[in-house]
Design an enzyme around this catalytic site. Structure first.
Site, PDB file in Angstrom:
ATOM      1  N   CYS A  72      43.163 -49.912 -18.218  1.00  0.00           N
ATOM      2  CA  CYS A  72      44.381 -50.267 -17.484  1.00  0.00           C
ATOM      3  C   CYS A  72      44.988 -49.027 -16.820  1.00  0.00           C
ATOM      4  O   CYS A  72      45.246 -48.021 -17.482  1.00  0.00           O
ATOM      5  CB  CYS A  72      45.340 -50.941 -18.468  1.00  0.00           C
ATOM      6  SG  CYS A  72      47.071 -50.573 -18.308  1.00  0.00           S
ATOM      7  N   CYS A  75      48.482 -47.883 -17.958  1.00  0.00           N
ATOM      8  CA  CYS A  75      48.396 -47.297 -19.315  1.00  0.00           C
ATOM      9  C   CYS A  75      48.022 -45.827 -19.239  1.00  0.00           C
ATOM     10  O   CYS A  75      48.537 -45.002 -19.997  1.00  0.00           O
ATOM     11  CB  CYS A  75      47.340 -48.011 -20.156  1.00  0.00           C
ATOM     12  SG  CYS A  75      47.724 -49.726 -20.502  1.00  0.00           S
TER      13      CYS A  75
END
Ligand code: ZN
Length: 147
Positions: A72, A75
């Site tokens: 991600c 992230c």
């Protein structure tokens, strides 16, 4: 050399433990109690099914957990902020991360629907959360409230 600050569960003394020597059985410099299993602060702790209960639910300090996924993008942007927060809250709060792609049981237990999601625990209870990528000041403000 990276050192973690470990708060002694018996006498609350703060002990510096080099992360390179984590495999050794560290003892509290003041009272001699074993620091085995005690949550380290100053560094981000990787959580798994085995250590989650001891570190998050039995921590005497407030805990922030970064639920993330390695694939991600947001992230990856948040990860260095989480490391900064771990360093600046050394001795005051425990900062952890949990890879939701490999620990789906914990992710579903806390009903994580998107990553990153930050969960905040105090006295073992989930008390706050931030869904999505938040800035460092916002995350620090949330953690500050739990001290
Ligand atoms: Zn001690």
């Amino acid at each position: 050399m990276t050192t973690a600050l470990v708060v002694c569960p018996d006498c609350a003394a703060k002990n510096r433990v080099p992360t390179e020597k984590e495999h050794l059985q560290a003892k509290c410099g003041r009272c001699g109690a074993s620091l085995q299993g005690a949550a380290r602060t100053g560094v981000v702790i990787g959580l798994n099914d085995a250590n989650f209960g001891g570190i998050v639910e039995q921590s005497p300090l407030p805990v922030m957990v970064d639920f993330y996924s390695p694939t991600c993008g947001p992230c990856k942007m948040v990860a260095p902020l989480v490391e900064n927060i771990a360093a600046s809250f050394a001795g005051r709060a425990v900062v952890c991360k949990l890879d939701t792609s490999t620990h789906q049981t914990l992710a579903s237990r806390f009903q994580i629907r998107g990553v990153p999601t930050m969960l905040f625990f105090k006295d073992g209870q989930l008390v706050d959360q931030v869904v999505g990528a938040a800035g460092q000041p916002e995350l620090e403000r949330r953690l500050e409230q739990l001290l």
